[in-house]
Write an enzyme that holds these catalytic residues in place. Sequence first.
Site, PDB file in Angstrom:
ATOM      1  N   ASP A   1       0.837  -1.202   0.000  1.00 40.88           N
ATOM      2  CA  ASP A   1       0.000   0.000   0.000  1.00 40.88           C
ATOM      3  C   ASP A   1       0.871   1.252   0.000  1.00 40.88           C
ATOM      4  OD1 ASP A   1      -2.177   1.692   0.180  1.00 40.88           O
ATOM      5  OD2 ASP A   1      -2.396   1.459   2.346  1.00 40.88           O
TER       6      ASP A   1
ATOM      7  N   CYS B   1      -7.505  -1.339  -5.645  1.00 36.06           N
ATOM      8  CA  CYS B   1      -6.780  -1.607  -4.417  1.00 36.06           C
ATOM      9  C   CYS B   1      -7.828  -1.557  -3.309  1.00 36.06           C
ATOM     10  CB  CYS B   1      -5.627  -0.619  -4.217  1.00 36.06           C
ATOM     11  SG  CYS B   1      -6.007   1.103  -4.643  1.00 36.06           S
TER      12      CYS B   1
END
Length: 253
Positions: A95, A139
């Site tokens: 991330d 995501c």
Amino acid sequence: MDKMVSVSNYHTPGINGRKTLGRPSPLTISFSLIEYDKGHRFLIMDCPTDSTISLYIKEFDRLNVTDVVRVCEPTYHKDRLEQRNVRVHDLPFKDGDVPPSSVLKQWLEVVHESFKTTAANAKNDATKSAAPTTIAVHCVAGLGRAPVLVAVALIERGMDPLDAIEHVRNKRRGAFNNRQIAYLAENYKRSSAFKSANKILIGSSIRSSPITSSANVVSDQQQHDYHDSHQPATNPTTTTHMSIFKKMFFGSH
């Protein structure tokens, strides 16, 4: 069975420029359709769950989504998508980070195969009414890792990196953090193999198209300064060059 990650407490903020689909749910579902030309469409979104996947499937059907790319840990089972002939690709990376070379290689393979399918469908359709295919990519929030991959695909298609950043941000406000912007604008290099494949598919139509945007990522003057700073006679580390990226980073996540 896929390793599942709970996102039951996650809420995507309502951001202008994104499309909310369906009735209220625990998640605010949002989609951003990124188009470069008739054969190249990407759908950036936040992550579905098993309880919300049916809402995403409706949008997938409407946009002729053939592939879903997950760059975070799985939050839903992929069976329902595969039953509808939607291919699910798992390309996770950290991330807030930039994609490693292994992820880039797999991503560009997915993109190339999808574009090749679109070109073949258009060629075989005498009425020229075949719907273009779409690659969905997500995501968790759809603000970092997924937009980076889409920007990479646009750059591979011949779009200037700054134009690609601006084009995505115009559709997905808040996309990219500082590191990702620097990576796209300064460090990412087009794949020679992918450029050759592009020429085979669409011939001489590859070009960098100026994008008019209200996203205020880079102004026309800033773009002019940027291109000036990249002329052979100019040192790429000049003050002008650095000031552009300072302005781009201002307000980035």
